[in-house]
Write a protein that holds these residues in place. Structure first.
Motif, PDB file in Angstrom:
ATOM      1  N   ARG A  43     -25.801  -9.906  -7.936  1.00 36.55           N
ATOM      2  CA  ARG A  43     -26.944  -9.192  -7.949  1.00 36.55           C
ATOM      3  C   ARG A  43     -27.426  -9.183  -6.643  1.00 36.55           C
ATOM      4  O   ARG A  43     -27.613 -10.243  -6.045  1.00 36.55           O
ATOM      5  CB  ARG A  43     -27.744  -9.472  -9.178  1.00 36.55           C
ATOM      6  CG  ARG A  43     -27.366  -9.486 -10.505  1.00 36.55           C
ATOM      7  CD  ARG A  43     -28.219 -10.095 -11.626  1.00 36.55           C
ATOM      8  NE  ARG A  43     -29.808  -8.980 -11.268  1.00 36.55           N
ATOM      9  CZ  ARG A  43     -30.718  -9.565 -11.031  1.00 36.55           C
ATOM     10  NH1 ARG A  43     -30.950 -10.714 -10.795  1.00 36.55           N
ATOM     11  NH2 ARG A  43     -31.960  -8.742 -11.026  1.00 36.55           N
ATOM     12  N   ARG A  44     -27.946  -7.977  -6.193  1.00 29.29           N
ATOM     13  CA  ARG A  44     -29.109  -8.069  -5.058  1.00 29.29           C
ATOM     14  C   ARG A  44     -30.401  -8.068  -5.387  1.00 29.29           C
ATOM     15  O   ARG A  44     -30.983  -7.316  -6.313  1.00 29.29           O
ATOM     16  CB  ARG A  44     -28.964  -6.765  -4.255  1.00 29.29           C
ATOM     17  CG  ARG A  44     -27.537  -6.782  -3.742  1.00 29.29           C
ATOM     18  CD  ARG A  44     -27.353  -5.347  -2.889  1.00 29.29           C
ATOM     19  NE  ARG A  44     -27.299  -4.141  -3.927  1.00 29.29           N
ATOM     20  CZ  ARG A  44     -28.214  -3.302  -3.959  1.00 29.29           C
ATOM     21  NH1 ARG A  44     -29.495  -3.420  -3.327  1.00 29.29           N
ATOM     22  NH2 ARG A  44     -27.838  -2.555  -5.071  1.00 29.29           N
ATOM     23  N   GLY A  45     -31.140  -9.498  -4.998  1.00 33.35           N
ATOM     24  CA  GLY A  45     -32.684  -9.556  -5.328  1.00 33.35           C
ATOM     25  C   GLY A  45     -33.501  -9.341  -4.379  1.00 33.35           C
ATOM     26  O   GLY A  45     -32.963  -9.062  -3.180  1.00 33.35           O
ATOM     27  N   GLU A  46     -34.649  -9.616  -4.318  1.00 33.27           N
ATOM     28  CA  GLU A  46     -35.892  -9.612  -3.209  1.00 33.27           C
ATOM     29  C   GLU A  46     -35.701 -10.619  -2.148  1.00 33.27           C
ATOM     30  O   GLU A  46     -35.654 -10.263  -1.193  1.00 33.27           O
ATOM     31  CB  GLU A  46     -37.104  -9.591  -3.919  1.00 33.27           C
ATOM     32  CG  GLU A  46     -37.499  -8.302  -4.598  1.00 33.27           C
ATOM     33  CD  GLU A  46     -38.828  -8.235  -5.168  1.00 33.27           C
ATOM     34  OE1 GLU A  46     -39.681  -9.326  -4.932  1.00 33.27           O
ATOM     35  OE2 GLU A  46     -39.418  -7.465  -6.033  1.00 33.27           O
ATOM     36  N   GLN A  47     -35.226 -11.735  -2.639  1.00 33.86           N
ATOM     37  CA  GLN A  47     -35.087 -13.059  -1.910  1.00 33.86           C
ATOM     38  C   GLN A  47     -33.500 -13.327  -1.176  1.00 33.86           C
ATOM     39  O   GLN A  47     -33.418 -13.824  -0.442  1.00 33.86           O
ATOM     40  CB  GLN A  47     -35.654 -14.221  -2.471  1.00 33.86           C
ATOM     41  CG  GLN A  47     -37.203 -13.866  -2.931  1.00 33.86           C
ATOM     42  CD  GLN A  47     -37.954 -13.579  -1.859  1.00 33.86           C
ATOM     43  OE1 GLN A  47     -37.822 -14.264  -0.799  1.00 33.86           O
ATOM     44  NE2 GLN A  47     -38.980 -12.848  -2.277  1.00 33.86           N
ATOM     45  N   SER A  48     -32.532 -12.727  -2.235  1.00 32.05           N
ATOM     46  CA  SER A  48     -31.225 -12.935  -1.879  1.00 32.05           C
ATOM     47  C   SER A  48     -30.349 -11.984  -2.262  1.00 32.05           C
ATOM     48  O   SER A  48     -30.532 -11.225  -2.990  1.00 32.05           O
ATOM     49  CB  SER A  48     -30.943 -14.631  -2.218  1.00 32.05           C
ATOM     50  OG  SER A  48     -30.996 -14.313  -3.713  1.00 32.05           O
ATOM     51  N   ASP A  49     -29.215 -12.098  -1.656  1.00 30.64           N
ATOM     52  CA  ASP A  49     -27.862 -11.182  -2.322  1.00 30.64           C
ATOM     53  C   ASP A  49     -26.762 -12.099  -2.956  1.00 30.64           C
ATOM     54  O   ASP A  49     -26.240 -12.923  -2.139  1.00 30.64           O
ATOM     55  CB  ASP A  49     -27.471 -10.614  -0.859  1.00 30.64           C
ATOM     56  CG  ASP A  49     -26.393  -9.297  -1.409  1.00 30.64           C
ATOM     57  OD1 ASP A  49     -25.761  -9.440  -2.589  1.00 30.64           O
ATOM     58  OD2 ASP A  49     -26.192  -8.437  -0.313  1.00 30.64           O
TER      59      ASP A  49
END
Length: 469
Positions: A43-49
């Motif tokens: 998943r792509r998140g706000e802090q990391s990919d």
């Protein structure tokens, strides 16, 4: 989960890249939790990919990954990947397909809980009660969002007969999405409060969002409502199946009611429960009179799934608080003083603050009372006034020293007024020291606040500094 890669790809409408394999392990979104045979969701998140950790998941034993782009591994290693448009949505689609297959083959039932407060405790009680009847799966901690809920669903297998789900929301449409993944056979509505107004705009907005649980339930599903909350009672018209009400009040038409409620010196409730199936004596091991409502909801849910009252109440009377930082009462020796710590620090809104401060007042009768409150988050424009309201509650509960943490937390002190010693701090360590400095023998300390405002870290630090008695 045991599924072929072809089955998974069809469920998520994805394209397979790599060899044909079988997933025979857990589904994870954190590469560090991958193990032999598991499926990793990048998943792509706000802090990391998450795509940056595909290789790490593979090295820990994952046999496949769901990705939004092909991720080549070093040295041309073969690693099966399913390419989708949105990995988080694919996770939900996979959970839905998995659940519907289990329902068709094994008759698994789903019971879902929502509300502005009490969801996790009710979920924990239901898990312990239903486990007396058959194999039951329930979320870890508060896995109640678009990631945690499908991961819980995917942990069910052919042996599972009861699936307990907690459904949370921070805006309109969130619960509707969760019910599209797992539509419940039994839907429980606990309460509509003032939590997170910033995401809903108003209490009416919260009520609309919580009602999505009923609207997304299976046709003919049993709906269980808190008769003591008018906003919840108004949801009855949305039900397509039987409706059951629970209440702690003596009046009204509730099907399930608690009467003769009493509290012991640890603020644990005993009461008689009246149901269409008869009467029984309940003695809760969890702390706080507000948990009577949660217990009634759990009783109603188990009755709706066909359990008998004697078995339900027997399991309920043995039930513990399974999730951490929720009304956990511990006697400690801190800095040479014998004190009682009430750790209710996992999360907070105005309603749960009221319950926590009521527990402090009850347990702390005739004793020095200290409260460490970190700020309540996601309140939007209502933040200042809501914090002031809680400050008033703290003063009314007899709090003598009020330690507050977070940018909006000083509003607590404005509400508490000049007769409460107020201390505003900027760090967890300063909060811990301020609490310890305020202690005298027999002090009772409440630690509470939103998870993101770090009150739980204060509670853990106090426990580490203390000696259990």
């Amino acid at each position: 989960m045991q599924r072929s890669i072809q089955w998974i790809a069809e469920a998520v409408n994805g394209t397979i890249v790599g060899p044909d394999i079988c997933v025979n392990g857990t589904v994870v979104t954190d590469s560090r939790l991958a193990g032999k045979g598991s499926l990793y969701i990048a998943r792509r998140g706000e802090q990391s990919d998450g795509h940056d950790y595909v290789q790490a998941a593979h090295q820990l034993g994952a046999v496949a990954a769901i990705v939004e782009r092909d991720v080549p591994l070093p040295n041309g290693q073969d690693f099966t990947q399913i390419i989708v448009d949105d990995s988080t949505r694919a996770l939900g689609a996979l959970a839905h397909a998995h659940l519907e297959d289990l329902r068709a083959r094994n008759g698994l039932d789903v019971i879902a809980v929502t509300g502005s407060a009490g969801k996790t405790t009710t979920k924990d009680l239901l898990f312990q009660i239903l486990s007396e009847d058959a194999a039951t799966v329930a979320p870890k901690l508060s896995f109640n969002n678009e990631v945690g809920l499908p991961l819980t669903v995917l942990s069910a297998d052919e042996s599972t007969r009861h699936l307990v789900l907690e459904m949370g929301a921070s805006g309109i449409g969130h619960i509707a999405y969760l019910t599209s993944i797992a539509s419940p056979d039994v839907a429980i509505e606990l309460m509509v409060g003032h939590a997170h107004l910033g995401g809903f705009g108003s209490v009416e907005g919260i009520a609309r969002a919580k009602a999505e649980l009923i609207e997304g339930a299976r046709p003919g599903a049993t709906v269980i409502l808190n008769a003591d909350d008018p906003n919840v009672v108004a949801m009855a018209d949305r039900a397509t199946g039987p409706v059951s009400f629970f209440s702690t009040q003596s009046s009204g038409q509730a099907d399930i009611r608690a009467v003769d409620i009493k509290l012991d010196d640890k603020d644990r409730a005993t009461f008689t429960v009246e149901t269409p199936d008869g009467f029984a004596q309940v003695s809760l091991k969890i702390v706080g009179v507000h948990h009577v409502h949660n217990a009634l909801a759990a009783i109603a849910g188990a009755l709706a799934l066909g359990m008998d009252l004697t078995t339900i109440v027997g399991a309920l009377n043995d039930a513990q608080a399974l999730s951490p930082h929720r009304m956990a009462v511990q006697d400690l020796e801190l800095n040479g003083h014998r004190v009682t710590l009430i750790d209710d620090s996992y999360n907070a809104n105005v309603d749960s603050m009221r319950a926590g401060l009521a527990a402090l007042a009850s347990i702390g009768q005739g004793r020095s009372k200290v409260a460490m409150l970190s700020e309540m988050l996601e309140l939007g424009e209502a933040s200042a006034d809501t914090h002031r309201q809680v400050g008033i509650m703290a003063a009314e509960a007899g709090v003598e020293t009020l330690v507050v943490l977070g940018p909006d937390a000083p509003y607590y002190l404005e509400g508490a007024g000049p007769h409460v010693l107020g201390i505003s701090v900027d760090s967890v360590q300063d909060a811990v020291e301020a609490v310890i400095d305020a202690l005298v023998d027999a002090s009772v300390v409440l630690v509470k606040g939103s998870f993101g405002s770090r009150s739980w870290q204060v509670a853990e630090a106090l426990q580490e500094r203390g000696i259990s008695r």
